[in-house]
Motif scaffolding. Structure first.
Motif: not given
Length: 223
Positions: A5-9, A14-21, A28-32, A51-54
């Motif tokens: 699960x990618x949580x990044x706004x 986000x696209x870089x993470x999703x493509x690389x994984x 992958x699952x995407x949340x913003x 997990x992103x923080x901001x």
């Protein structure tokens, strides 16, 4: 297939993470936002969280606090915060690893592999349950109870507790603990191990028993 699960706004990150994984055969699952991430986590079988923080709405710290109430799923925080205090605070509050932006994708993939390998090793090698005095662990659900009261451990704390319970009375140096739990050579300061031991001690204290003994000049043992 392993689901992350990618949580990044930030759309670019986000696209870089999703493509690389996905190139490395992860699902992958995407949340913003933290709120969206929490909903997806409840609805899906997740093996690891980035997990992103901001984040808008529920921020990363709040999300981490929420899921640690009932889950030990590995969480790797990815944040622009690079000061030592922020890193230690996140680790104390339940993060399993922390990588700063900008990050190297190969390093992130290696860290993901370590977390997943550790989670798989724990699952494969485990019996259905383990008990030591008044500590009970369901190794399938990773639920830990003391005197029938559930205690909530982070992934690292859970792994350290298992290490101790599988080797009662054995004295572990900080390097022994780090290399057994983190599955990588010990290169960190003693602060990381001391912090996790301190948190684990505090959570086990509901039994009014000091299970983890400090062996001065060497490390720790479970007694």
């Amino acid at each position: 297939m392993t689901t992350i699960l990618i949580i990044e706004d930030d759309m670019a990150i986000h696209s870089l993470l999703k493509e690389s994984l996905e190139l490395n055969e992860f699902q992958t699952l995407s949340a913003y936002s933290g709120t969206e991430g929490k909903l997806l986590f409840k609805q899906s079988e997740i093996d690891l969280i980035l997990l992103d923080l901001m984040l808008p709405g529920m921020n990363g710290e709040e999300f981490l606090q929420e899921i640690r109430l009932n889950s030990a799923v590995p969480v790797i925080v990815i944040s622009a915060k690079n000061d030592q205090e922020s890193k230690l605070e996140l680790l104390m509050n339940g993060a399993d690893d922390y990588i700063t932006k900008p990050f190297d994708v190969k390093e992130l993939l290696a860290r993901i592999s370590i977390q997943l390998r550790h989670a798989t090793k724990t699952s494969v090698n485990s019996m259905e349950e383990m008990q030591y005095q008044n500590i009970y662990i369901n190794l399938d659900t990773r639920e830990v109870k003391i005197n029938e009261e559930t205690i909530h451990l982070t992934g690292r704390e859970y792994a350290i507790l298992l290490l101790f319970l599988e080797n009662p009375q054995k004295v572990f140096s900080r390097a022994n603990i780090y290399e057994s739990v983190w599955n990588e050579p010990f290169f960190d300061s003693d602060k990381t191990i001391n912090m996790h031991i301190s948190n684990l001690r505090n959570k086990l204290n509901i039994a009014d028993t000091n299970y983890i003994k400090t062996v001065w000049g060497i490390g720790f043992k479970f007694d």
